[in-house]
Design a protein around this motif. Structure first.
Motif, PDB file in Angstrom:
ATOM      1  N   ARG A 189       0.832  -1.211   0.000  1.00  0.00           N
ATOM      2  CA  ARG A 189       0.000   0.000   0.000  1.00  0.00           C
ATOM      3  C   ARG A 189       0.864   1.257   0.000  1.00  0.00           C
ATOM      4  NH1 ARG A 189      -4.585  -2.223   4.227  1.00  0.00           N
ATOM      5  NH2 ARG A 189      -6.176  -2.717   2.651  1.00  0.00           N
ATOM      6  N   ALA A 190       1.948   1.218   0.765  1.00  0.00           N
ATOM      7  CA  ALA A 190       2.839   2.376   0.815  1.00  0.00           C
ATOM      8  C   ALA A 190       3.472   2.627  -0.554  1.00  0.00           C
ATOM      9  CB  ALA A 190       3.926   2.158   1.869  1.00  0.00           C
ATOM     10  N   LEU A 191       3.890   1.562  -1.229  1.00  0.00           N
ATOM     11  CA  LEU A 191       4.492   1.709  -2.556  1.00  0.00           C
ATOM     12  C   LEU A 191       3.489   2.209  -3.578  1.00  0.00           C
ATOM     13  CD1 LEU A 191       6.674  -1.537  -2.637  1.00  0.00           C
ATOM     14  CD2 LEU A 191       7.506   0.820  -2.506  1.00  0.00           C
ATOM     15  N   VAL A 192       2.253   1.684  -3.504  1.00  0.00           N
ATOM     16  CA  VAL A 192       1.210   2.144  -4.432  1.00  0.00           C
ATOM     17  C   VAL A 192       0.902   3.615  -4.186  1.00  0.00           C
ATOM     18  CG1 VAL A 192      -1.239   1.935  -5.035  1.00  0.00           C
ATOM     19  CG2 VAL A 192       0.181  -0.111  -4.846  1.00  0.00           C
ATOM     20  N   ARG A 193       0.786   3.994  -2.909  1.00  0.00           N
ATOM     21  CA  ARG A 193       0.511   5.402  -2.593  1.00  0.00           C
ATOM     22  C   ARG A 193       1.612   6.309  -3.127  1.00  0.00           C
ATOM     23  NH1 ARG A 193      -1.536   3.457   2.435  1.00  0.00           N
ATOM     24  NH2 ARG A 193       0.531   3.691   3.382  1.00  0.00           N
ATOM     25  N   LYS A 194       2.864   5.893  -2.960  1.00  0.00           N
ATOM     26  CA  LYS A 194       3.971   6.715  -3.447  1.00  0.00           C
ATOM     27  C   LYS A 194       3.918   6.876  -4.952  1.00  0.00           C
ATOM     28  CE  LYS A 194       8.998   7.196  -3.468  1.00  0.00           C
ATOM     29  NZ  LYS A 194       8.984   7.633  -4.878  1.00  0.00           N
ATOM     30  N   GLN A 195       3.653   5.754  -5.653  1.00  0.00           N
ATOM     31  CA  GLN A 195       3.598   5.838  -7.113  1.00  0.00           C
ATOM     32  C   GLN A 195       2.439   6.714  -7.568  1.00  0.00           C
ATOM     33  OE1 GLN A 195       5.247   3.013  -9.280  1.00  0.00           O
ATOM     34  NE2 GLN A 195       4.125   3.287 -11.184  1.00  0.00           N
ATOM     35  N   LEU A 196       1.298   6.596  -6.870  1.00  0.00           N
ATOM     36  CA  LEU A 196       0.159   7.435  -7.222  1.00  0.00           C
ATOM     37  C   LEU A 196       0.461   8.900  -6.940  1.00  0.00           C
ATOM     38  CD1 LEU A 196      -2.858   5.276  -5.984  1.00  0.00           C
ATOM     39  CD2 LEU A 196      -2.098   5.644  -8.334  1.00  0.00           C
ATOM     40  N   ASP A 197       1.138   9.161  -5.829  1.00  0.00           N
ATOM     41  CA  ASP A 197       1.535  10.544  -5.540  1.00  0.00           C
ATOM     42  C   ASP A 197       2.419  11.086  -6.644  1.00  0.00           C
ATOM     43  OD1 ASP A 197       0.135  10.609  -3.189  1.00  0.00           O
ATOM     44  OD2 ASP A 197       1.874  10.175  -1.898  1.00  0.00           O
TER      45      ASP A 197
END
Length: 230
Positions: A189-197
Motif C-alpha cells: 500500500r505504501a508503494l502504491v501510494r507513493k507511485q500514485l503521488d
C-alpha cells in the motif's frame, strides 16, 4: 506436474463446493462450467499478478484447471474451492516465474512483459462520459502502480485489495503466515501510494494551474485594493 495443496480430511462448512465437486467427479459437464465461470476472473487476475503477462496468465489458469480437475478427489472442503483453486494457480504461476528467471533470455522476456496490457480493473457503467473518463484515468494509474510492485508485494496486494480475500485466505493461497500477509500488504500500500503521488502530483498541477500568470494577476489585484499599486 506442480505440487498440489495437501489433502484435508475434515470438512468445515463448504457444502456447496463439496456438492459441486461431487458432481464434477461423476463427469457432470455443467459442474465444470459452473466452477470455471465462477472462478475464472479471480484466478486470471491472481495468475496475471504473479506473471505480468496476459496470454501466459491464461495458459496458467488453463493448466491449473486441468491439474485441479484431475485431482478433484483431493478436495475435502476444509477451505473453499476458490482458495483451493487459487493456491494451485499460484503454484503454477510461481513455477513458471522461476523458470523465466533461470532462462538465458530473461531480459527479452522482461521487455515483452513490460509492453503487455495491464490488469483491467472494472468500472461502473451507465454514468456520464466525463465521469467515466476520469474513472478510467484513475484506474489506469492504479493499474500501473499495481503492476510496478515487486512480486512478493504485488501478489498479496492483488489477493487482499483487488480480489478481497481475507488475511487467512491470502495466507493459505500464497503459503505464507498471516503476519507476513499484513507486513507485505502494508508495504504494498505504501508503494502504491507513493507511485500514485508521483503520478497525480503533476496532473494536479496541470488541473489547478494557479502559479504563473494567474498567481501574478491575483497578487496584483489584491495589491491594488490595498493601495500599494496605482
Amino acid at each position: 506436474m506442480m505440487v498440489l495443496p495437501a489433502k484435508t480430511e475434515s470438512p468445515s462448512g463448504h457444502g456447496d463446493d463439496v456438492e459441486l465437486v461431487r458432481r464434477a467427479l461423476i463427469r457432470d459437464a455443467d459442474a465444470f462450467r459452473i466452477i470455471m465461470r465462477t472462478h475464472n476472473r479471480r484466478l486470471y487476475r491472481i495468475a496475471r499478478g504473479v506473471i505480468r503477462d496476459d496470454s501466459e496468465a491464461e495458459d496458467i489458469v488453463q493448466e491449473a484447471y486441468c491439474s485441479a480437475f484431475s485431482h478433484l478427489d483431493q478436495f475435502r472442503g476444509e477451505s473453499s474451492l476458490a482458495t483451493w483453486l487459487s493456491r494451485i494457480v499460484v503454484n503454477e504461476a510461481l513455477g513458471r516465474l522461476r523458470k523465466k528467471r533461470r532462462a538465458p533470455d530473461l531480459a527479452a522476456s522482461t521487455s515483452r512483459n513490460s509492453d503487455t496490457r495491464i490488469i483491467p480493473f472494472p468500472i461502473k457503467t451507465g454514468e456520464d462520459p466525463e465521469r467515466l473518463m476520469a474513472q478510467r484515468q484513475i484506474l489506469q494509474m492504479v493499474e500501473r502502480a499495481t503492476d510496478a510492485l515487486p512480486d512478493v508485494y504485488r501478489t498479496v496486494f492483488i489477493a487482499r485489495v483487488i480480489e478481497g480475500l481475507s488475511q487467512e485466505e491470502t495466507a493459505q493461497v500464497l503459503g505464507i503466515r498471516v503476519e507476513t500477509v499484513k507486513t507485505r500488504l502494508h508495504r504494498a500500500r505504501a508503494l502504491v501510494r507513493k507511485q500514485l503521488d508521483d503520478q497525480i502530483g503533476p496532473v494536479l498541477m496541470d488541473a489547478f494551474p494557479f502559479a504563473g500568470q494567474r498567481c501574478a494577476r491575483l497578487t496584483t489585484a489584491v495589491m491594488k485594493q490595498l493601495g500599494f499599486i496605482e
